[in-house]
Structure formats: C-alpha cells, structure tokens
Design an enzyme around this catalytic site. Structure first.
Site, PDB file in Angstrom:
ATOM      1  N   GLU A 166      -4.599   8.023  -2.963  1.00  0.00           N
ATOM      2  CA  GLU A 166      -5.105   6.770  -2.398  1.00  0.00           C
ATOM      3  C   GLU A 166      -5.432   5.762  -3.501  1.00  0.00           C
ATOM      4  OE1 GLU A 166      -4.837   6.438   0.753  1.00  0.00           O
ATOM      5  OE2 GLU A 166      -6.028   4.681   1.282  1.00  0.00           O
ATOM      6  N   HIS A 207       1.733   4.442  -2.859  1.00  0.00           N
ATOM      7  CA  HIS A 207       1.896   5.893  -2.669  1.00  0.00           C
ATOM      8  C   HIS A 207       3.294   6.328  -3.117  1.00  0.00           C
ATOM      9  CE1 HIS A 207      -1.792   6.864  -0.523  1.00  0.00           C
ATOM     10  NE2 HIS A 207      -1.572   5.993   0.431  1.00  0.00           N
ATOM     11  N   HIS A 263       0.834  -1.203   0.000  1.00  0.00           N
ATOM     12  CA  HIS A 263       0.000   0.000   0.000  1.00  0.00           C
ATOM     13  C   HIS A 263       0.875   1.262   0.000  1.00  0.00           C
ATOM     14  CE1 HIS A 263      -3.621   2.403   1.302  1.00  0.00           C
ATOM     15  NE2 HIS A 263      -2.667   3.158   1.830  1.00  0.00           N
ATOM     16  N   GLU A 264       1.805   1.335   0.945  1.00  0.00           N
ATOM     17  CA  GLU A 264       2.642   2.535   1.039  1.00  0.00           C
ATOM     18  C   GLU A 264       3.549   2.658  -0.181  1.00  0.00           C
ATOM     19  OE1 GLU A 264       1.689   4.613   3.088  1.00  0.00           O
ATOM     20  OE2 GLU A 264       0.604   3.346   4.517  1.00  0.00           O
TER      21      GLU A 264
END
Lengths: 498, 498
Positions: free
Chosen positions: B291, B265, B261-262
């Site tokens: 997001e 980003h 997830h990070e």
C-alpha cells in the site's frame, strides 16, 4: 447412490475443476495475457496438467473406478465411469514426466512457430516439431494400439475412431471432390471479384456479427465474444462459453463466418445437459461431432441462399452505401466462390476438405515414420499441386500456416472433415424432421434448428459415442455421400456444371 | 544446491503455480466472466484452494522444510524456507474443520451483511459477526501468540507486525491529525466545488490515464489495464500484472487517481526480483509495504502541485473545453479538498487515516473481548464524532459500510494506514537521495522515482521484513512523523492554516 459412487464423483469434480482452470488459462493466453506472461503461464499449465494427471491415476480413484465397473451402473453413472475409465487407462500408461514435458514443449514450440511463420522460415520450427513427434510416438507406444500407430493419437480427439476407416472415408471423399473442384476451376466464373473486397467498418462488423449469433440463440449471460489471432471456442462449463473471432476491415466474411462458426461450437457447449454439468456425461462427444455443429451453422446455414434472403437487406442497412450496388444473387454467389488457395482457414467449403486430406495423410506418414520432418515442406507442396493444382509461394503460406502442430495437436485435423460429413448427414435429417427448415431460415428464424440440435445432439452429452449418435439421429453410420450430395446440389447451379 | 532443496523448490513452484491459477480465475471473475459462470467458478476456486492447502501441509514438504531449517541456508534459499515454514506452521495449526466452517460462515455472513447494509439494520449482521469473531479467536488460539491475541490475526496480512506497536503509531498519528482536521474543517474553503463535477468523456479518460501510467514506467508488455467494479491490482507473476479501474463520466478523479494507485501496486509487482520469480523470496513484503507504493504514487506524486505543473496543460488539451476556465492552482486545491465524511473509500488523504484508526481500535477491542458486538454501532459512532466531528445518519453509512468483516477479514484495515506511513517515510528518503525529485516530477519525468523504488524496495522481494526494510532504506524504524509532516507541509498553505 453408493458410497463408492459419491467418492468417485467428488474426485471427478476436482478433475473438472482443474480442467476449468486450464481452460481459462488457455483462453486468457490467446486473448488478454500480456506478451511477457508466456513463460510463467507455460509453467503453471504444466503444473496443472501434471496435477490433473496425478489425480486421474491416483490409486484410490483407480480402485473406485474398478469397483464401480463391477456395480453395473446405469444411466449417467455408467457414462461417467466408462469415460473416466477410458481416460484413466490412457493416463496410467503415459508417464507423468512425459505429460509435463509435452505441456512445456507445447508452449515454447508455439512461440517458435509464431516466429517461424512471421519469418516464413520452417527451420525455426523444425526442431520443435521433431521433438513433438518424438513425444507423440512415445505416447503411442505407451498407450498401445492396434493397426496404425496413429490410432493411438487419433483416440485423443475422436474417441473410438480408426485411422483405417477415416482413410477410407477420405479416399471416397477425395475421389468425388477432385473432379468437382476441377470442373469449377475450369469454369471462368469468379463471383467474389469486386463483390467482397470492400471496406467494412470493424465496429459495424462486430455489431452485425453479434446480432447474428444472438439470432442463433447464443446466450451472452453464459458466454462472451472476444478477439483472438486464431479464433476458437473455449469454455469452463456450459454456463461460461467463450467465442473468439478476428476483424479485418477489408475482409468482412472472415469475422462474420468465423463468428457464426464459433457460435455453432458455442451452442453445442451451452446446450450440454445441465444435469450433468462438470461430469464426463455432460461433455461433448468428440471433436468431429463438435465441428459438425460449427460447420453446419457456418456453411449449410450461413452460406445458404435462404439465410441471405433475410440477412442481405440487413447487411445493406448495417453498412450504409457499402453493398448497395450488388444484389442477393451476386452476394450469394460471391460468398460461395470456390477456388483452390493456399490457406486452409480461408478455403471454401469444397476445397477445404482437400486441405484436410493432405494434412491427415502427412500426419499419418510422419507418425508412422514414412516421412521425415525435414522432408515435410516439399511433401506439403507436392500434395498441394496434386490435389489443388497450386504451389505455396513460401512456407508461411504452406506448411507453417496452422497452429495445431505447434501445441502438439497431432491427430486433430481429420476431425474437421469428419465434422463436415457429420454436419451434412445431421442437416439432411433435420430437414426431414422440420420440412420447412429452410423457409424458417429464410425468415431469419434460426431457433428451430437450434432447438432440433439441442434436443437431438447437444442434450445427449457424451452418453453415446459418435458412431452411436449418428446412427441414433440419422438411422445409419457415417457416410461421405450426404456431404458430396449437398455440395453437388449447391455448386452445380452456382457454377453451371452438369 | 542440496537434493532436499531441489525437491523443496519443485514443490514451492507447484504451490506458486496453483496461486497463479487462482489469481487469474479471480481476475477473470471481476473483469470478463459472464454472469452465469459464478457457480462453477466458486467450485473451481474452492478445489484449487483445497489442493494448495493439502500441498502446503503434505508431510513430505513438512519434512523437507524441517531438514532445510537444519541446513542453515543463506540468501534466497533461507528466505524461501523461512516464508514457507511460516505459512506451513499456520496452515498446520488451524484445524481443517475450522477452515471449512469459516468458509461456510463467510459465505452466509456476506449475504447477511449485504441485506443488513441494504436495510441499514446492524442486527441482521450482528450474530454473524459474533460467530466470525469467535472463529477468529479459535484461529488465534490454535496458531498461538505473544502479547495481544490480535497479533495472531494481524500476522496473516502484515507478517511480523505487532498490535502494540501499531497501536502506539496510530495513537501518535491520531493525536496529531485530529487538530489538523479540526483546523481544516474550521476553514470555509471548499475548493472542489464547481471544479471537478464536470463531464469528462470516458474514452478520453482512459487515454489520459494510460498516458500517465505509461509515464510512470508501467510496462504494458508485462501487464494490462481493464475495468472492474471494485478496482484492484492482481497478477500471476512480475511478468503479468493486471491493473483495473472504473470510469464515470461525472467523476474523472475516480478513474485517474484509481489508475495511478493501482499502477503504484503494479510497479511494485513488475519490479520484484526476476531471479526469484515464483519463489517466496520474490514476493512482496506485506500489504502495508504494498500500500505504501500505491499511496505514494496516488497522493504524494499524483496529488502534488509539481505533478500537475506538467499534467494540467495536458489535461486541458486532452479534454477540449472541459477545464479551460480553471487554472492550475484551483485544480490543485480541488483535488486536495479535505472534508470529514462518512465513507472510508471516498475519504481524502488526511481524514482517511482516522477512518482506519477507528477500525483498528474497534477490531482490537472486539478480538480482545473489551467490546461486545452489540455495543459496536454506538462505539463506531462515538469515535466518528470524536475523531471527525460527524455522526453517521445510519449504520449503512457507519459500521456496515465495509465488506471486509463479512468475509472474515479481521486484521486487514491497519495495513492501509501503515501504507501511508511507510509511503511518507520512503518518499522523504527518496527526496534526500534525489534532491531534484520534485523538479523531475514537475517536468513529467517520473522514471527517477520509479528507478529509486525499483532499486531500494521492489528488487528486495520478501528478503527483509517490513521493519528491516524501512530501517535499511531510511535508517530508522517506522514513524508517524514523516506522514504528519508531509500533510502539514501540504495542507497548511492550501487551507491557510498557521
């Protein structure tokens, strides 16, 4: 508290906060920043330095300082105004544009230096050093000076010190050290051979080193220990002090004495007066006084026989089987081997000061225009031969070895040897005040010395100048004699000299 | 380039550099800062934020922006002026006194929230939330708005978005999701049970996670991965992007999907246009678009069967003996278990959006004055029953669970679900443009998708608004349908629905 003083303090706090940010950005650059971050970091540091400069010389702050100087404040108020006035005077005279250029140059010059040292090619760094020296002369001309132009640069690192006085102290020191080094070099003792060149597990090195700095009283709730290529101690306040070290499996003393050294700096920072945190009165006195704290712990404590009476059995236990075949005396002699060598940061505590004398003399000559940058490698090697009797095989092991010049640190080096001189004079006094100090050390009790340093030196902040401090603590001005006596007392028996 | 524009850019760079420093100080606070550093760090952050605010509304920059708006610039120049004008307008209209009050309120409200959550007692937090909402309405009145008053708050997190449009999207989404969740809840499948609650060595988790994000193309020369209690992605520029994650031996999916997830980003940040680095045009579009990048990688890629065709054998090899007794299908079902639950941050990718719809609807009703704060816990629980079929046992697991409101973060939550909708619409387009995309993923080749995202989304910077971007990339405005279709396609077979 007057309204003027309140306004003054609000601005001084903002200056400290900009310093906080710059300190953290620098620490991060040397520890965790990914390689490609360099360029934008340099820009950000340039902007922060520029803002700090603008804020320091803002006319309202200039007026406040002038008004407060007329109010004849006492105590910390007077110190805060005095130190802000000193920095302001310097900053007012240096053009803002030059400050920004120097910060940007420093970051890029540092990169060039890294490459130059890797390739042992001075020509890569030469134009950057010329640019830095040119900028430094502009600084000196702008701030003005009496006597040597170098005084204007020295003031940044060792406030209120004079080139001429340092030159005299170093001449005295060198005159007494060269015969000592010659006597040791003539001896056939090489006590480190076969003793220290062993394999020490890096994880265990870290654990052992952390144990020692905990014994010294370094507070990990207000600090850290990380890894950096060129170890340093930095911090954003007394509540956040960051040590760094480096580990090599085949050279345990590097990390251990490095950690003790940086923790000496760190204890000073953590011991600064809480009531003056973030204020000029709550800062350290000078780099020389700072270095006295690191050198005292590293050498006068960490390389003493007393220290190892306690720690040698612990070392044997911490590295099972690694040093079982040697005894305390052999180990003590090994960690105190004196031998002329190329690299300053690896030098022993005797020859170290000849490395510094060399740098100090070269810097003064460069800044005064008596030496050109292209002549520097040869001048370096010539002094190495003359003071230490050896010639560097290449510039990576000669003139390119130190990071300082790459970030514009001209005027810095002398503070290392000043640190040794202050350390010996303070340590002599500590032993008079605590007669059983070395017995405490031999029992692994290091907090007695820490407490003495906290009370006599750290808690003073920047209220006294270095000269005032050494006079208050020891009753006399700085002398090279305590250090020379300390070395003679220690190394005469180790090397069987008369 | 005009002289005005050059002056403008010099100031914009300084603003970005202050942002750089604040980002690093925040990152450090969450990763490496020692505990006692908190107080001085807060002061430094306050000073930097204050300086940034002063610099943004400085009359010279206001004049420059006004002049440049008259020059009808093109390309990045127009974007830089447009975005600076937008931030400036907001900063100019909010009274300084209100900003100070909000900062003080946030600090005290956060303390009250911590206590309220610990005691599961909403009444402790209630007066603070009322005060925060009152301040937020003052902000909205000061900056002005068309349509819902909530639009003025939304603009801070999702620029140019409209409450009315989001409400319509979320109503559509909710209408379609509730039956899907009901269908799944009615099934007796609980595929995660006995599959994921195993012991995974933390060192091996880190190694495996680093391998995956390297495969995604995250560049460790321009980034890092560290540990933080509340994982986030921060960065000082595209060349220095910092991911964080957290490891728990008994919950491997937390670190793995968190890291993916990070890194989603992070790829966005690293892919921002190099030619606009440190400029408004070189920033990300909005929190919703940001997001979309993290959610696409975490869920549409990282929780796909294709992904695990490649990675499941690697997982088995990386953790010897830990998952040998399960096969790909069981593992794939387990990491996609859907189950209504109380806590948003632990929710699966289906129910998550109902948590968000609930918060969005409540926030709008509160800000518009259609719901009183004292009615909030019952409204919350009523919506939980209606959307998810469960009732929180207490307010700690209900209305008090999120930190956002306590800091004054009103208008933030919707960006999480907007991210899911954008992600599905972009991912649908990526599969049209790269017909064998999932075959690539199944072969462990993740760089095809990364390249598509780099070209179509990341390299655009903030040149387009979110609405313009989704139209340019997919040919139509944002719709909930792609996300709903994605969920139906994925979960119908997993749960044996029709």
């Amino acid at each position: 508290m007057s309204e003027s003083y309140e306004k003054f303090i609000a601005r001084v706090e903002q200056l400290a906060d900009l310093g906080h940010a710059q300190a953290l950005l620098s620490w991060d650059q040397e520890t965790y920043m990914p390689p490609r971050g360099t360029k934008m970091r340099a820009r950000a540091q340039g902007t922060l330095a520029g803002l700090e400069h603008e804020m320091l010389i803002d006319s309202e702050l200039v007026d406040l300082v002038r008004d407060l100087q007329g109010e004849a404040l006492e105590g910390d108020g007077a110190v805060n105004v005095r130190e802000t006035a000193r920095q302001q005077k310097r900053a007012l005279k240096i053009p803002a544009q030059l400050v920004v250029e120097m910060t940007q140059t420093a970051s890029l010059a540092h990169e060039a230096w890294v490459e130059a040292r890797e390739k042992a090619d001075f020509s890569i760094f030469q134009p950057w050093l010329e640019k830095i020296l040119d900028q430094k002369r502009q600084v000196a001309d702008a701030v003005g000076y009496e006597g040597s132009i170098y005084n204007a640069l020295l003031d940044e690192y060792e406030p209120y010190a004079k080139t001429e006085e340092i030159a005299a102290l170093f001449a005295d020191l060198r005159t007494q050290l060269v015969p000592l080094v010659e006597g040791i070099a003539a001896s056939d003792r090489r006590p480190a051979e076969g003793v220290l060149d062993r394999s020490f597990d890096v994880t265990l090195q870290e654990r052992f080193g952390r144990g020692v700095i905990a014994d010294m009283g370094f507070d990990m709730d207000a600090g850290r220990l990380d890894v950096a290529v060129h170890p340093f101690c930095a911090g954003t306040s007394r509540d956040d002090v960051r040590l760094t070290t480096r580990y090599a499996e085949d050279w345990m003393p590097g990390s251990l004495f490095g950690s003790i050294h940086e923790a000496g700096h760190g204890l000073y920072e953590q011991g600064l007066p809480a009531e003056a945190v973030g204020m000029p009165a709550g800062q350290s006195v000078s780099l020389g006084i700072h270095e006295s704290q690191s050198r005292m712990w590293e050498n006068m404590v960490g390389r003493s026989r007393a220290f190892w009476e306690h720690y040698f059995p612990l070392l044997q236990a911490a590295f099972p089987g690694v040093v079982d075949d040697i005894d305390l005396d052999r180990f003590y002699a090994a960690i105190n081997q004196v031998e002329p060598s190329f690299i300053r940061v690896e030098a022993d505590e005797v020859t170290y000061n000849l490395h510094i004398a060399l740098r100090f003399e070269i810097e003064v000559a460069l800044v005064e225009g008596r030496l050109r940058v292209d002549e520097l490698p040869e001048a370096w090697n010539e002094k190495m031969r003359s003071y230490l009797g050896i010639t560097p095989p290449d510039d990576a092991q000669g003139v390119l070895q130190d990071v300082h010049w790459s970030f514009g640190g001209i005027g810095y080096f002398s503070t290392y040897s000043l640190g040794n001189l202050y350390a010996a004079q303070f340590f002599h006094q500590a032993q008079r005040d605590i007669p059983d100090l070395m017995e405490q050390v031999a029992a692994g009790q290091l907090l007695g010395l820490k407490g003495w340093l906290n009370g006599h030196i750290h808690a003073q902040g920047a209220r006294l100048t270095a000269d005032q401090l050494v006079r208050e603590v020891t009753g006399e001005g700085l002398s090279a004699q305590y250090f020379v006596d300390y070395l003679r007392t220690k190394f005469t028996p180790l090397y069987g000299l008369d």
